[in-house]
Design a protein around this motif. Structure first.
Motif: not given
Length: 336
Positions: A124-131, A103-109
């Motif tokens: 693993d992600p070391s930080w997150e995208l802004p809201p 699996g790959r980490h995925l985000r929707e913005r």
């Protein structure tokens, strides 16, 4: 194109791999990221996942004949099915095996899909995208450029080139602000957007890693708001897909915002931005990345940007990777 003797490695971070609207429920598609394929799929109920391209059974590529069946991804070779958690859920003859998908980490913005790429091994992600901003783009463009994401992002602090190459009156309004993976540039630009006339862009530009640049501008001339995204995604060494997205709200008489007017304003802003990227293209295709540039007065923010960018190359020493040790010419007045 000139040979680059010291290209930058792939950076870690969140990189755009497309739009949610491009992935209908029950469909899958293959995208390229850092020299590898990533398979995106969306289940019938709308869940979106990003996985490595090969089936863990015997290595078939999901993007070459794989299907989405309900909430499962199905291998085209032997019919093994995989659930949302990546585990094997069955096969035509009922056989299952342990182990699952990569699996790959995925985000929707705001309707855009981002996949985490962590050099050198995914991680693993070391930080997150802004809201999310809360506004989906109304205009979209993408093109491949012979460059690196860091080079694309560095242009935002290179005010001299904006005046010389693009003919825009751009000034640094205040020093950049650094907050972990976020880099905020304060600039003041006067530009002319077709259909909008002269527009003063006086809002900050925020970089989230080397894969997301976002600008939100109030348009006092028309009482509206403009949002711009610049999204560089590394495909291969020194080959980057640059996506540009735009959205605008432009009130019409009566104080309402009409979709057709908003869309026209969004496309006008997007075309202006893409024209600037086109002007950069010839330079980017032939320039050499200099690890120790000879900066001149007024370019201190370029050095600050490069030191900030160093955090996105984990596993490498700042002194060992080209571009992370900043030295200015003695006459420039720019200090470390």
């Amino acid at each position: 194109m000139v040979e680059r003797s010291a290209p930058l490695p792939y950076p870690s971070g969140w990189f755009c791999v497309g739009r949610l609207r491009e992935l209908a429920p029950g469909r899958l598609r293959t995208v390229r990221l850092m020299g590898e394929d990533v398979v995106l799929y969306r289940t019938r109920r709308g869940a979106v996942r990003a996985v490595g391209p090969h089936c863990p059974h015997l290595g078939a590529h999901f993007g070459a004949g794989g299907t989405v069946r309900g909430e499962e991804l199905v291998c085209p070779f032997h019919g093994f099915a995989f659930g949302l958690d990546g585990s094997c859920t069955g096969s035509p003859d009922g056989v299952r095996f342990r182990g699952g998908l990569a699996g790959r980490h995925l985000r929707e913005r705001d309707g855009m899909l981002f996949v985490w790429a962590g050099a050198p091994d995914g991680g693993d992600p070391s930080w997150e995208l802004p809201p999310a901003v809360g506004v989906r783009p109304l205009a979209w463009w993408s093109g491949e450029e012979p460059t690196h994401p860091q080079e694309v992002m560095e242009n935002i602090v290179d005010f001299r080139h904006v005046r010389v190459l693009h003919g825009l009156d751009t000034r640094e309004a205040a020093p950049p602000e650094v907050a972990g993976p976020l880099f905020t540039v304060h600039q003041r630009t006067t530009a002319r957007f077709p259909g909008l006339g002269p527009v003063s862009l006086e809002q900050p530009v925020t970089l989230a890693g080397l894969g997301l640049m976002h600008l939100e501008v109030e348009l006092p001339q028309v009482g509206g708001t403009l949002w711009l995204w610049v999204l560089p995604t590394p495909l291969a060494p020194w080959r980057t897909r640059v996506c540009v997205a735009a959205a605008a709200t432009v009130p019409v008489p009566g104080g309402r915002s009409v979709r057709a007017v908003d869309r026209a304003a969004s496309w006008a802003a997007l075309r202006a931005t893409v024209r600037i990227i086109g002007q950069d293209r010839v330079v980017l295709a032939h320039k050499r990345y200099l690890a120790q540039p000879r900066l001149v007065p007024g370019e201190r923010s370029i050095g600050l940007f490069r030191r900030w960018a160093g955090q996105f190359y984990p596993g490498f020493h700042s002194e060992a990777v080209p571009g992370f040790r900043f030295e200015a010419s003695p006459e420039s007045g720019v200090m470390d």
